[in-house]
Design a protein around this motif. Sequence first.
Motif, PDB file in Angstrom:
ATOM      1  N   ARG A   7      51.345  26.526-103.941  1.00 27.66           N
ATOM      2  CA  ARG A   7      50.241  27.158-104.665  1.00 27.66           C
ATOM      3  C   ARG A   7      49.138  27.500-103.670  1.00 27.66           C
ATOM      4  O   ARG A   7      48.634  26.623-102.975  1.00 27.66           O
ATOM      5  N   VAL A   8      48.819  28.774-103.575  1.00 26.61           N
ATOM      6  CA  VAL A   8      47.830  29.254-102.606  1.00 26.61           C
ATOM      7  C   VAL A   8      46.966  30.323-103.273  1.00 26.61           C
ATOM      8  O   VAL A   8      47.276  30.804-104.359  1.00 26.61           O
ATOM      9  N   ALA A   9      45.906  30.724-102.574  1.00 26.10           N
ATOM     10  CA  ALA A   9      45.065  31.815-103.067  1.00 26.10           C
ATOM     11  C   ALA A   9      45.900  33.086-103.135  1.00 26.10           C
ATOM     12  O   ALA A   9      46.704  33.366-102.240  1.00 26.10           O
ATOM     13  N   ARG A  10      45.712  33.858-104.159  1.00 30.42           N
ATOM     14  CA  ARG A  10      46.528  35.034-104.429  1.00 30.42           C
ATOM     15  C   ARG A  10      46.622  36.009-103.261  1.00 30.42           C
ATOM     16  O   ARG A  10      47.675  36.497-102.947  1.00 30.42           O
ATOM     17  N   GLY A  11      45.562  36.306-102.574  1.00 30.15           N
ATOM     18  CA  GLY A  11      45.595  37.311-101.514  1.00 30.15           C
ATOM     19  C   GLY A  11      46.014  36.785-100.154  1.00 30.15           C
ATOM     20  O   GLY A  11      45.966  37.507 -99.165  1.00 30.15           O
ATOM     21  N   SER A  12      46.462  35.532-100.063  1.00 30.07           N
ATOM     22  CA  SER A  12      46.750  34.925 -98.763  1.00 30.07           C
ATOM     23  C   SER A  12      48.181  35.132 -98.280  1.00 30.07           C
ATOM     24  O   SER A  12      48.556  34.622 -97.235  1.00 30.07           O
ATOM     25  N   PHE A  13      48.997  35.876 -99.019  1.00 26.43           N
ATOM     26  CA  PHE A  13      50.378  36.149 -98.602  1.00 26.43           C
ATOM     27  C   PHE A  13      50.811  37.480 -99.197  1.00 26.43           C
ATOM     28  O   PHE A  13      50.168  38.008-100.100  1.00 26.43           O
ATOM     29  N   ALA A  14      51.895  38.019 -98.663  1.00 22.40           N
ATOM     30  CA  ALA A  14      52.432  39.287 -99.170  1.00 22.40           C
ATOM     31  C   ALA A  14      53.427  38.979-100.281  1.00 22.40           C
ATOM     32  O   ALA A  14      54.512  38.460-100.019  1.00 22.40           O
ATOM     33  N   PRO A  15      53.073  39.260-101.541  1.00 23.81           N
ATOM     34  CA  PRO A  15      53.988  38.940-102.642  1.00 23.81           C
ATOM     35  C   PRO A  15      55.268  39.769-102.599  1.00 23.81           C
ATOM     36  O   PRO A  15      55.274  40.906-102.147  1.00 23.81           O
ATOM     37  N   SER A  16      56.350  39.151-103.046  1.00 21.38           N
ATOM     38  CA  SER A  16      57.645  39.825-103.100  1.00 21.38           C
ATOM     39  C   SER A  16      57.690  40.732-104.322  1.00 21.38           C
ATOM     40  O   SER A  16      57.194  40.362-105.379  1.00 21.38           O
ATOM     41  N   PRO A  17      58.312  41.895-104.193  1.00 22.03           N
ATOM     42  CA  PRO A  17      58.368  42.826-105.323  1.00 22.03           C
ATOM     43  C   PRO A  17      59.315  42.370-106.444  1.00 22.03           C
ATOM     44  O   PRO A  17      59.166  42.753-107.580  1.00 22.03           O
ATOM     45  N   HIS A  18      60.292  41.542-106.093  1.00 20.98           N
ATOM     46  CA  HIS A  18      61.225  41.043-107.114  1.00 20.98           C
ATOM     47  C   HIS A  18      61.824  39.726-106.650  1.00 20.98           C
ATOM     48  O   HIS A  18      61.745  39.370-105.473  1.00 20.98           O
ATOM     49  N   SER A  19      62.423  39.006-107.562  1.00 17.61           N
ATOM     50  CA  SER A  19      62.991  37.700-107.229  1.00 17.61           C
ATOM     51  C   SER A  19      64.468  37.828-106.860  1.00 17.61           C
ATOM     52  O   SER A  19      65.048  38.899-106.932  1.00 17.61           O
ATOM     53  N   GLY A  20      65.046  36.696-106.467  1.00 15.39           N
ATOM     54  CA  GLY A  20      66.470  36.653-106.150  1.00 15.39           C
ATOM     55  C   GLY A  20      66.792  37.029-104.716  1.00 15.39           C
ATOM     56  O   GLY A  20      67.950  37.170-104.359  1.00 15.39           O
ATOM     57  N   ARG A  21      65.773  37.167-103.877  1.00 14.61           N
ATOM     58  CA  ARG A  21      66.006  37.547-102.485  1.00 14.61           C
ATOM     59  C   ARG A  21      66.375  36.318-101.641  1.00 14.61           C
ATOM     60  O   ARG A  21      65.677  35.944-100.722  1.00 14.61           O
ATOM     61  N   ILE A  22      67.447  35.689-101.969  1.00  8.10           N
ATOM     62  CA  ILE A  22      67.914  34.505-101.252  1.00  8.10           C
ATOM     63  C   ILE A  22      68.999  34.952-100.280  1.00  8.10           C
ATOM     64  O   ILE A  22      70.004  35.547-100.676  1.00  8.10           O
ATOM     65  N   ALA A  23      68.782  34.684 -98.993  1.00  6.31           N
ATOM     66  CA  ALA A  23      69.730  35.105 -97.958  1.00  6.31           C
ATOM     67  C   ALA A  23      71.063  34.384 -98.125  1.00  6.31           C
ATOM     68  O   ALA A  23      71.105  33.186 -98.400  1.00  6.31           O
ATOM     69  N   ARG A  24      72.127  35.131 -97.967  1.00 10.85           N
ATOM     70  CA  ARG A  24      73.468  34.554 -98.061  1.00 10.85           C
ATOM     71  C   ARG A  24      73.738  33.651 -96.857  1.00 10.85           C
ATOM     72  O   ARG A  24      73.194  33.863 -95.791  1.00 10.85           O
ATOM     73  N   SER A  25      74.605  32.673 -97.060  1.00  8.81           N
ATOM     74  CA  SER A  25      75.022  31.775 -95.993  1.00  8.81           C
ATOM     75  C   SER A  25      76.342  31.150 -96.406  1.00  8.81           C
ATOM     76  O   SER A  25      76.392  30.396 -97.383  1.00  8.81           O
ATOM     77  N   SER A  26      77.402  31.455 -95.671  1.00  9.78           N
ATOM     78  CA  SER A  26      78.727  30.938 -96.037  1.00  9.78           C
ATOM     79  C   SER A  26      78.781  29.415 -95.958  1.00  9.78           C
ATOM     80  O   SER A  26      79.516  28.783 -96.704  1.00  9.78           O
ATOM     81  N   GLU A  27      77.989  28.813 -95.071  1.00 11.81           N
ATOM     82  CA  GLU A  27      78.041  27.360 -94.948  1.00 11.81           C
ATOM     83  C   GLU A  27      77.407  26.625 -96.137  1.00 11.81           C
ATOM     84  O   GLU A  27      77.657  25.444 -96.334  1.00 11.81           O
ATOM     85  N   LEU A  28      76.633  27.318 -96.952  1.00 21.56           N
ATOM     86  CA  LEU A  28      76.016  26.680 -98.116  1.00 21.56           C
ATOM     87  C   LEU A  28      76.889  26.764 -99.373  1.00 21.56           C
ATOM     88  O   LEU A  28      76.616  26.061-100.354  1.00 21.56           O
ATOM     89  N   ILE A  29      77.923  27.581 -99.364  1.00 24.84           N
ATOM     90  CA  ILE A  29      78.775  27.737-100.549  1.00 24.84           C
ATOM     91  C   ILE A  29      79.434  26.399-100.876  1.00 24.84           C
ATOM     92  O   ILE A  29      80.035  25.755-100.024  1.00 24.84           O
ATOM     93  N   GLY A  30      79.258  25.984-102.116  1.00 26.79           N
ATOM     94  CA  GLY A  30      79.828  24.726-102.582  1.00 26.79           C
ATOM     95  C   GLY A  30      79.007  23.504-102.207  1.00 26.79           C
ATOM     96  O   GLY A  30      79.417  22.374-102.460  1.00 26.79           O
ATOM     97  N   GLY A  31      77.843  23.722-101.644  1.00 28.77           N
ATOM     98  CA  GLY A  31      76.970  22.615-101.265  1.00 28.77           C
ATOM     99  C   GLY A  31      76.185  22.098-102.453  1.00 28.77           C
ATOM    100  O   GLY A  31      76.576  22.274-103.608  1.00 28.77           O
ATOM    101  N   ARG A  32      75.062  21.488-102.174  1.00 27.96           N
ATOM    102  CA  ARG A  32      74.245  20.940-103.260  1.00 27.96           C
ATOM    103  C   ARG A  32      72.777  21.275-103.032  1.00 27.96           C
ATOM    104  O   ARG A  32      72.370  21.579-101.921  1.00 27.96           O
ATOM    105  N   ILE A  33      72.025  21.222-104.119  1.00 25.08           N
ATOM    106  CA  ILE A  33      70.581  21.450-104.079  1.00 25.08           C
ATOM    107  C   ILE A  33      69.877  20.202-104.577  1.00 25.08           C
ATOM    108  O   ILE A  33      70.329  19.546-105.515  1.00 25.08           O
ATOM    109  N   GLU A  34      68.794  19.867-103.912  1.00 26.31           N
ATOM    110  CA  GLU A  34      67.899  18.804-104.360  1.00 26.31           C
ATOM    111  C   GLU A  34      66.498  19.390-104.365  1.00 26.31           C
ATOM    112  O   GLU A  34      66.231  20.367-103.671  1.00 26.31           O
ATOM    113  N   TYR A  35      65.604  18.820-105.150  1.00 30.66           N
ATOM    114  CA  TYR A  35      64.273  19.382-105.261  1.00 30.66           C
ATOM    115  C   TYR A  35      63.236  18.292-105.460  1.00 30.66           C
ATOM    116  O   TYR A  35      63.542  17.191-105.909  1.00 30.66           O
TER     117      TYR A  35
END
Length: 165
Positions: free
Chosen positions: A81-109
């Motif tokens: 969470r930052v001030a609105r003008g402090s970064f260049a906002p993305s025009p749309h979501s889902g821009r996650i770079a592909r990576s073959s080594e992550l296929i079938g892996g896991r996510i934690e948050y």
Amino acid sequence: MQRTATVQRTDTTQAARYVSSRVLGDLLSIHEKFHMDTERRMKALAHDMEVGLIYDCLSELRLFLYSQRSTQPIRVYIYKRVARGSFAPSPHSGRIARSSELIGGRIEYEVGLRDRSMWEALKSRHQLRLPWSSCSGRSTVGMSAAADGGYASGELGFSRTMYTR
């Protein structure tokens, strides 16, 4: 005076809904590209993030992506969470770079909190969908960071930084 508070709350709710829908797009992209977790869990995570933004108790969301056999994350996305003008906002979501080594892996948050007592109150009132517990905070030491856009609406800004190993 009451009307101003109501209008401000409505604006915050709409901004949080917009930002969380964009983050949901990223989460669904992670699910689809890497076959990590379930769509239902990703939607629950976006919901909880939205509630945390609406009640102004969430400062950060950290996503840790692991390969199948890795004990250390290969990639980390930190939404802050930052001030609105402090970064260049993305025009749309889902821009996650592909990576073959992550296929079938896991996510934690993890979440970073601005107001722990409010977050705990939301949990006790069953307004959060995931069973959150305390965590010690994972490190990104040794990883390279790159600004990776983010999302903004109204006065709400949520920047995204990508860390890679």
